[in-house]
Design a protein around this motif. Structure first.
Motif, PDB file in Angstrom:
ATOM      1  N   THR A 165      44.438  34.075  38.544  1.00 22.59           N
ATOM      2  CA  THR A 165      44.989  33.148  37.560  1.00 22.59           C
ATOM      3  C   THR A 165      43.999  32.862  36.438  1.00 22.59           C
ATOM      4  O   THR A 165      42.986  33.549  36.280  1.00 22.59           O
ATOM      5  CB  THR A 165      45.423  31.841  38.257  1.00 22.59           C
ATOM      6  OG1 THR A 165      46.140  31.029  37.327  1.00 22.59           O
ATOM      7  CG2 THR A 165      44.229  31.084  38.808  1.00 22.59           C
ATOM      8  N   THR A 166      44.286  31.837  35.643  1.00 23.25           N
ATOM      9  CA  THR A 166      43.507  31.465  34.473  1.00 23.25           C
ATOM     10  C   THR A 166      42.021  31.359  34.800  1.00 23.25           C
ATOM     11  O   THR A 166      41.639  30.740  35.787  1.00 23.25           O
ATOM     12  CB  THR A 166      44.011  30.131  33.906  1.00 23.25           C
ATOM     13  OG1 THR A 166      45.380  30.290  33.524  1.00 23.25           O
ATOM     14  CG2 THR A 166      43.198  29.701  32.704  1.00 23.25           C
ATOM     15  N   GLY A 167      41.200  31.966  33.958  1.00 25.01           N
ATOM     16  CA  GLY A 167      39.755  31.974  34.176  1.00 25.01           C
ATOM     17  C   GLY A 167      39.258  33.264  34.784  1.00 25.01           C
ATOM     18  O   GLY A 167      38.063  33.561  34.739  1.00 25.01           O
ATOM     19  N   ALA A 168      40.170  34.029  35.374  1.00 29.09           N
ATOM     20  CA  ALA A 168      39.780  35.278  36.026  1.00 29.09           C
ATOM     21  C   ALA A 168      39.771  36.427  35.028  1.00 29.09           C
ATOM     22  O   ALA A 168      40.656  36.538  34.188  1.00 29.09           O
ATOM     23  CB  ALA A 168      40.727  35.589  37.176  1.00 29.09           C
ATOM     24  N   SER A 169      38.778  37.290  35.150  1.00 28.27           N
ATOM     25  CA  SER A 169      38.718  38.518  34.363  1.00 28.27           C
ATOM     26  C   SER A 169      37.873  39.524  35.127  1.00 28.27           C
ATOM     27  O   SER A 169      37.032  39.148  35.942  1.00 28.27           O
ATOM     28  CB  SER A 169      38.110  38.260  32.975  1.00 28.27           C
ATOM     29  OG  SER A 169      36.780  37.785  33.089  1.00 28.27           O
ATOM     30  N   ASN A 170      38.131  40.783  34.852  1.00 29.74           N
ATOM     31  CA  ASN A 170      37.414  41.860  35.536  1.00 29.74           C
ATOM     32  C   ASN A 170      37.521  41.688  37.058  1.00 29.74           C
ATOM     33  O   ASN A 170      36.519  41.597  37.774  1.00 29.74           O
ATOM     34  CB  ASN A 170      35.949  41.907  35.109  1.00 29.74           C
ATOM     35  CG  ASN A 170      35.244  43.159  35.590  1.00 29.74           C
ATOM     36  OD1 ASN A 170      35.863  44.193  35.829  1.00 29.74           O
ATOM     37  ND2 ASN A 170      33.938  43.060  35.780  1.00 29.74           N
ATOM     38  N   VAL A 171      38.738  41.672  37.538  1.00 29.17           N
ATOM     39  CA  VAL A 171      39.013  41.486  38.974  1.00 29.17           C
ATOM     40  C   VAL A 171      39.544  42.800  39.539  1.00 29.17           C
ATOM     41  O   VAL A 171      40.419  43.439  38.943  1.00 29.17           O
ATOM     42  CB  VAL A 171      40.034  40.360  39.195  1.00 29.17           C
ATOM     43  CG1 VAL A 171      40.422  40.259  40.671  1.00 29.17           C
ATOM     44  CG2 VAL A 171      39.457  39.031  38.709  1.00 29.17           C
ATOM     45  N   ILE A 172      39.019  43.203  40.697  1.00 34.47           N
ATOM     46  CA  ILE A 172      39.475  44.417  41.378  1.00 34.47           C
ATOM     47  C   ILE A 172      39.884  44.048  42.800  1.00 34.47           C
ATOM     48  O   ILE A 172      39.122  43.411  43.528  1.00 34.47           O
ATOM     49  CB  ILE A 172      38.374  45.491  41.421  1.00 34.47           C
ATOM     50  CG1 ILE A 172      37.983  45.917  40.008  1.00 34.47           C
ATOM     51  CG2 ILE A 172      38.832  46.698  42.236  1.00 34.47           C
ATOM     52  CD1 ILE A 172      36.816  46.874  39.962  1.00 34.47           C
ATOM     53  N   ILE A 173      41.083  44.460  43.188  1.00 32.98           N
ATOM     54  CA  ILE A 173      41.566  44.294  44.558  1.00 32.98           C
ATOM     55  C   ILE A 173      41.949  45.676  45.044  1.00 32.98           C
ATOM     56  O   ILE A 173      42.826  46.317  44.453  1.00 32.98           O
ATOM     57  CB  ILE A 173      42.768  43.333  44.620  1.00 32.98           C
ATOM     58  CG1 ILE A 173      42.397  41.975  44.001  1.00 32.98           C
ATOM     59  CG2 ILE A 173      43.232  43.141  46.062  1.00 32.98           C
ATOM     60  CD1 ILE A 173      43.576  41.048  43.803  1.00 32.98           C
ATOM     61  N   GLU A 174      41.322  46.143  46.121  1.00 33.40           N
ATOM     62  CA  GLU A 174      41.517  47.540  46.497  1.00 33.40           C
ATOM     63  C   GLU A 174      41.459  47.733  48.010  1.00 33.40           C
ATOM     64  O   GLU A 174      40.809  46.997  48.738  1.00 33.40           O
ATOM     65  CB  GLU A 174      40.440  48.408  45.833  1.00 33.40           C
ATOM     66  CG  GLU A 174      39.020  48.052  46.217  1.00 33.40           C
ATOM     67  CD  GLU A 174      37.989  48.854  45.446  1.00 33.40           C
ATOM     68  OE1 GLU A 174      38.357  49.827  44.763  1.00 33.40           O
ATOM     69  OE2 GLU A 174      36.790  48.501  45.514  1.00 33.40           O
ATOM     70  N   GLY A 175      42.175  48.771  48.450  1.00 34.72           N
ATOM     71  CA  GLY A 175      42.134  49.205  49.834  1.00 34.72           C
ATOM     72  C   GLY A 175      42.961  48.330  50.755  1.00 34.72           C
ATOM     73  O   GLY A 175      43.452  47.261  50.397  1.00 34.72           O
ATOM     74  N   GLY A 176      43.150  48.797  51.992  1.00 36.30           N
ATOM     75  CA  GLY A 176      43.775  47.995  53.017  1.00 36.30           C
ATOM     76  C   GLY A 176      45.265  47.828  52.876  1.00 36.30           C
ATOM     77  O   GLY A 176      45.936  48.499  52.090  1.00 36.30           O
ATOM     78  N   VAL A 177      45.796  46.906  53.676  1.00 40.96           N
ATOM     79  CA  VAL A 177      47.226  46.620  53.741  1.00 40.96           C
ATOM     80  C   VAL A 177      47.435  45.129  53.521  1.00 40.96           C
ATOM     81  O   VAL A 177      46.721  44.299  54.098  1.00 40.96           O
ATOM     82  CB  VAL A 177      47.813  47.017  55.111  1.00 40.96           C
ATOM     83  CG1 VAL A 177      49.303  46.673  55.188  1.00 40.96           C
ATOM     84  CG2 VAL A 177      47.577  48.488  55.401  1.00 40.96           C
ATOM     85  N   ILE A 178      48.406  44.784  52.687  1.00 36.91           N
ATOM     86  CA  ILE A 178      48.835  43.389  52.551  1.00 36.91           C
ATOM     87  C   ILE A 178      50.254  43.304  53.081  1.00 36.91           C
ATOM     88  O   ILE A 178      51.161  43.950  52.555  1.00 36.91           O
ATOM     89  CB  ILE A 178      48.750  42.904  51.095  1.00 36.91           C
ATOM     90  CG1 ILE A 178      47.304  42.987  50.598  1.00 36.91           C
ATOM     91  CG2 ILE A 178      49.261  41.473  50.986  1.00 36.91           C
ATOM     92  CD1 ILE A 178      47.110  42.531  49.172  1.00 36.91           C
ATOM     93  N   ASP A 179      50.414  42.527  54.137  1.00 32.77           N
ATOM     94  CA  ASP A 179      51.697  42.422  54.846  1.00 32.77           C
ATOM     95  C   ASP A 179      52.297  41.049  54.594  1.00 32.77           C
ATOM     96  O   ASP A 179      51.780  40.037  55.053  1.00 32.77           O
ATOM     97  CB  ASP A 179      51.456  42.639  56.350  1.00 32.77           C
ATOM     98  CG  ASP A 179      52.749  42.633  57.159  1.00 32.77           C
ATOM     99  OD1 ASP A 179      53.823  42.439  56.570  1.00 32.77           O
ATOM    100  OD2 ASP A 179      52.666  42.807  58.392  1.00 32.77           O
TER     101      ASP A 179
END
Length: 454
Positions: A165-179
């Motif tokens: 959300t607001t304030g976030a930049s240059n964010v990486i979310i990678e790999g795995g499983v989201i259930d």
């Protein structure tokens, strides 16, 4: 007497000595402490950061430079240990390495709450039961999961596993499983004014509304190599915007079985869907609505869907090199969308038309001024405007600007488009003018400027 000569013969096998050492006592040492030389030359111990677990044969070092090992921090749950690891990092940030946490773990609080430093979170072979929303609102955050990592929503109140959300930049979310576990509304949400979010190489499944959602004013968001399946609602979507999202890309993802749309780009400026494989969506496989400059190319769409590709009220772009197989209705529909390049698409066995170019696909639909009259134009000093009905390219005439000798530099004339015109007008794909001069001009002398001021 003469002593006989004795020749030393090497022993063919090594001799192994087993001396016994009587264990002594080091006064002041704590059980499990590892002694080391202090700066004063004596022995010292650090039972917080350097210990040996004799029962487990485990050397425990919870921190090393800017790395914190979550499993060695105090906390009743994995979430509490991660919070403690984040808090112990220096102000310049670092890595919380939680790969030592395995099996079933619990995160019952927002582990990113209060985090303002750059952090990388490394997760290992564990199933993390998520009962609270994880809200990233700072710059330079990376969540890196192993293929054996699962974030599993176990409380519908969490809404999604991770929100950026607001304030976030240059964010990486990678790999795995989201259930989503048929409880979470989304796997990941990008919202507020988040800028620069990359989601890649992960699996998203079993959510109740969206797979990955970009909303509000989030910008520069990319989903790459994400496998989204068994979704109630839209799989990969840009939706519910407040003033338009710019530069959203969906590349090389796979979508299978969604009750809504496969990829949705609503009111996007510069949206891309490329190299995706989409199967068995109930809604449109790739849908762009009110989007300016969309690039939909090299996608393969199979089965399901009312339309496989539908561009509605798009402000320009291209649809090319896509393959549609077994569309339940028309494979590709373009309507009320000027400046669209539709080329080199393959349609196999559609239930209705292959490609339908519907009403409203004209340049006039997006034309702001034909420049065949001086109405609405404001001339600068030493500039006279008139209409030339003979020398023109289209319409009833062309605007002639006569430059008097007293003119030096500045604008010739301008048009105020008004507050009703989209604030992102300068992001539209083309501005077309025919310009003719009765004298030779050097490069850069005459310019077109689209601006909020003169």
């Amino acid at each position: 007497a003469t002593l006989p000569q004795v020749r030393a013969t090497p022993i063919p096998y090594p001799m192994v000595l087993s001396p016994s050492v009587n264990a002594g006592t080091i006064v002041g040492m704590t059980a499990g402490a590892v002694p080391f030389g202090s700066s004063s030359g004596g022995l010292a111990q650090d039972t917080t950061n350097f210990t040996w677990d004799d029962a487990l044969n485990l050397l425990q070092v919870p921190k090393l430079n800017n790395v914190r090992y979550c499993g060695q921090f105090t906390g009743a749950t994995a979430g509490a240990k991660i919070v403690a690891a984040f808090a112990d990092l220096p102000s310049t940030g670092g890595v919380a390495d939680c790969r030592g946490l395995e099996g079933t773990q619990t995160i019952s609080q927002d582990i990113f709450s209060g985090v303002t430093k750059p952090v990388a979170l490394l997760l290992g072979c564990a199933t993390y039961q998520i009962t609270a929303r994880q809200l990233v609102s700072t710059a330079n955050v990376r969540v890196a999961m192993q293929p054996c990592t699962t974030l599993k929503v176990t409380d519908a109140a969490a809404l999604e596993a991770i929100a950026v959300t607001t304030g976030a930049s240059n964010v990486i979310i990678e790999g795995g499983v989201i259930d989503g576990n048929s409880l979470g509304a989304r796997c990941i949400t990008n919202t507020g004014t988040a800028d620069g979010v990359t989601i890649r190489d992960l699996e998203c499944k079993s959510t109740t509304a969206y797979g990955v959602l970009t909303t509000a004013n989030a910008t520069n968001v990319a989903s790459e190599r994400v496998y989204v399946h068994d979704i109630t609602g839209h799989a990969l979507a840009t939706d519910s915007l407040t003033s338009g999202t710019t530069r959203v890309s969906y590349r090389n993802n796979r979508v299978k079985t969604a009750t809504g749309q496969g990829i949705r780009m609503s009111a996007v400026r510069h949206g891309e869907a490329s190299g995706n494989i989409i199967e068995s969506t109930t809604g449109v496989a790739i849908y762009a609505y009110g989007a300016d400059y969309v690039d939909i190319h090299d996608n393969v769409i199979r089965d399901g869907g009312t339309f496989h590709i539908h561009c509605d009220a798009c402000g320009g772009g291209q649809i090319h090199n896509n393959t549609s197989i077994n569309a339940a209705a028309t494979a590709l529909v373009v309507e009320v969308s000027p400046f669209m390049d539709v080329s080199e698409n393959i349609v196999v066995n559609s239930a209705s038309s292959g490609i339908l170019l519907a009403a409203g696909n004209t340049i006039a639909a997006d034309q702001k001024n034909a420049l065949d009259a001086t109405t609405g134009l404001t001339a600068n000093t030493n500039i006279t405007l008139a209409v030339d009905t003979g020398d023109k390219q289209e319409g009833t005439g062309s605007v002639q600007a006569t430059v008097a000798a007293g003119f030096t530099t500045g604008y010739l004339f301008y048009q105020d488009l008004g507050a009703s015109v989209d604030a992102d007008y300068d992001l539209r794909p083309w501005h077309r003018f025919w310009v003719k001069s009765d004298t030779i001009l050097a490069d850069g002398v005459l310019q077109l400027k689209v601006s909020s001021s003169q």
